[in-house]
Design an enzyme around this catalytic site. Sequence first.
Site, PDB file in Angstrom:
ATOM      1  N   GLY A 174      22.002 -24.276  24.893  1.00 15.41           N
ATOM      2  CA  GLY A 174      21.011 -25.098  25.231  1.00 15.41           C
ATOM      3  C   GLY A 174      20.591 -24.564  26.676  1.00 15.41           C
ATOM      4  O   GLY A 174      20.623 -23.290  27.099  1.00 15.41           O
ATOM      5  N   SER A 175      19.915 -25.636  27.468  1.00 10.72           N
ATOM      6  CA  SER A 175      19.465 -25.274  28.831  1.00 10.72           C
ATOM      7  C   SER A 175      20.462 -24.844  29.837  1.00 10.72           C
ATOM      8  O   SER A 175      21.763 -25.357  29.622  1.00 10.72           O
ATOM      9  CB  SER A 175      18.737 -26.298  29.405  1.00 10.72           C
ATOM     10  N   THR A 176      20.162 -23.852  30.667  1.00 13.88           N
ATOM     11  CA  THR A 176      21.177 -23.777  31.791  1.00 13.88           C
ATOM     12  C   THR A 176      21.607 -24.986  32.487  1.00 13.88           C
ATOM     13  O   THR A 176      22.869 -24.965  32.928  1.00 13.88           O
ATOM     14  CB  THR A 176      20.418 -22.616  32.647  1.00 13.88           C
ATOM     15  N   ALA A 177      20.792 -25.908  32.819  1.00 16.01           N
ATOM     16  CA  ALA A 177      21.152 -26.988  33.467  1.00 16.01           C
ATOM     17  C   ALA A 177      22.334 -27.678  32.728  1.00 16.01           C
ATOM     18  O   ALA A 177      23.149 -28.286  33.074  1.00 16.01           O
ATOM     19  CB  ALA A 177      20.043 -27.756  33.934  1.00 16.01           C
ATOM     20  N   THR A 178      22.012 -28.111  31.586  1.00 15.80           N
ATOM     21  CA  THR A 178      22.910 -28.683  30.580  1.00 15.80           C
ATOM     22  C   THR A 178      24.314 -27.985  30.477  1.00 15.80           C
ATOM     23  O   THR A 178      25.366 -28.407  30.600  1.00 15.80           O
ATOM     24  CB  THR A 178      22.324 -29.179  29.269  1.00 15.80           C
ATOM     25  N   GLY A 179      24.124 -26.676  30.178  1.00 12.71           N
ATOM     26  CA  GLY A 179      25.132 -25.605  30.229  1.00 12.71           C
ATOM     27  C   GLY A 179      26.160 -25.817  31.312  1.00 12.71           C
ATOM     28  O   GLY A 179      27.497 -25.912  31.224  1.00 12.71           O
ATOM     29  N   GLU A 211      25.782 -20.195  25.484  1.00 13.63           N
ATOM     30  CA  GLU A 211      24.523 -19.433  25.490  1.00 13.63           C
ATOM     31  C   GLU A 211      23.142 -20.140  25.886  1.00 13.63           C
ATOM     32  O   GLU A 211      23.032 -21.348  25.309  1.00 13.63           O
ATOM     33  CB  GLU A 211      24.267 -19.188  23.850  1.00 13.63           C
ATOM     34  N   CYS A 231      15.360 -18.869  23.225  1.00 15.45           N
ATOM     35  CA  CYS A 231      15.873 -18.691  24.320  1.00 15.45           C
ATOM     36  C   CYS A 231      15.912 -17.174  24.425  1.00 15.45           C
ATOM     37  O   CYS A 231      15.760 -16.971  26.148  1.00 15.45           O
ATOM     38  CB  CYS A 231      17.570 -19.200  24.366  1.00 15.45           C
TER      39      CYS A 231
END
Length: 501
Positions: free
Chosen positions: A238-243, A260, A294
């Site tokens: 998912g998104s970098t922020a959520t990761g 990822e 992505c």
Amino acid sequence: MAIRVPSRQLFIDGEWREPIKKNRIPIINPSTEEIIGDIPAATAEDVELAVAAARRALKRNKGEDWASASGAHRAKYLRAIAAKITEKKDYFAKLEAMDCGKPLDEAARDIDDVAGCFEYYADQAEALDAKQKAPIALPMDTFKCHVLKQPIGVVGLISPWNYPLLMATWKVAPALAAGCSAVLKPSELASVTCLELAEVCREVGLPPGVLNILTGLGPEAGGPLACHPDVDKVAFTGSTATGSKVMSSAAQLVKPVTLELGGKSPIVIFEDVDLDKAAEWTAFGCFWTNGQICSATSRLLVHESIAAEFLDRLVKWCKNIKISDPFEEGCRLGPVVSKSQYEKVLKFISTAKSEGATILCGGSRPEHLKKGYYVEPTIISDVSTSMQIWREEVFGPVLCQKTFGSEDEAIELANDTQYGLGAAVLSKDLDRCERITKALEVGAVWVNCSQPCFTQAPWGGTKRSGFGRELGEWGIENYLNIKQVTRDTSTDEPWGWYKSP
């Protein structure tokens, strides 16, 4: 032709269960903006039940039912799942197209890949049996050493909406092949086919609790799953922020994660390319899956000597892409997944304009489509490296472009990003391609193409695109603990370190 979306519950311990709070989330078809069904909304209480079921599945019959069973035993289930998905391919593809807006032809290819991924990891499960007790050469004859590969335990799997069932399968198939039990939390924006995977698991008799599937919102279901003390590992796409949040939650318990995340991948076009071939790969690399990839090669770097001619050719290719309802024959670009994503993409385009960039083509809703979250394939030039469109992931059909004059400049521009998932280089000079490949700070490089992805090859990124590798033999290793076993082979001789009493 569209079909009815089945109404499902949460899948916990091999059974359909209503969420404890009984809440549901509407499913909106992005091509019509109409509600076509709903999905159950799990919360922390449901996560507790699912994790407990997964833990029981690991321990049932002292692990002999799953975790400690042979890889060959688990492979039978994976192959049965693959066969059932192949049997229902058209059904799954239609649900996918309705749920996330993916062109039907693309969705059908994804379902083929889903079945292929389960088949591949069935093979890997069987191969795992042969790798057990692999001997380690030691410098002392009085000891023997070997390695055991054992399932890491209960795993939390959080998957995205751009490849709803396929990216879930990238996690589920290797985790099950390794002998783990799992709790899957797909994106609330596209969960329908993941719930149908649960029905397939029920039909093939997968042991209860081996795979549990919870739909719901990220904060209410994904968050509690990521930080649950009885989950041994988390894999997230998912998104970098959520990761980053997932990683922080896992860090409190020193829990391993595979991430990822986002990307802003470059495609580098040198002066010796075939212009039409390069133009098609450039379009495909950014506009496949409605631009929601992505690894999308959304930063175009083209040699200054061919830039004008190449861009003219590329614009013609893009204007020829059929944008339509995903079920229409020949559709090659459908809607983005949701209203919020649609608004986000258009905001990126308007910001690029306000910062001084030029829209070469696209940039708005197609005139012939009055409903649905459609955005034309968009090419933006006159871009500086400080602009938002150059630096941030759009996740929509938007390509930004710059020129370069030398190989060194191309490398510098290509690496000018916080991300490092993928990159493409196109040139007839394969020595040059090899030099560029080595210099690119990414996890995957495509030479004279963009985006082909195979279950057998590793997938993952560098920098803020995450870490760890999915797919291939690396995928199953994600879900295995490595245990060293060392045995004293001497007979009755004492060790001799201490004086005998």
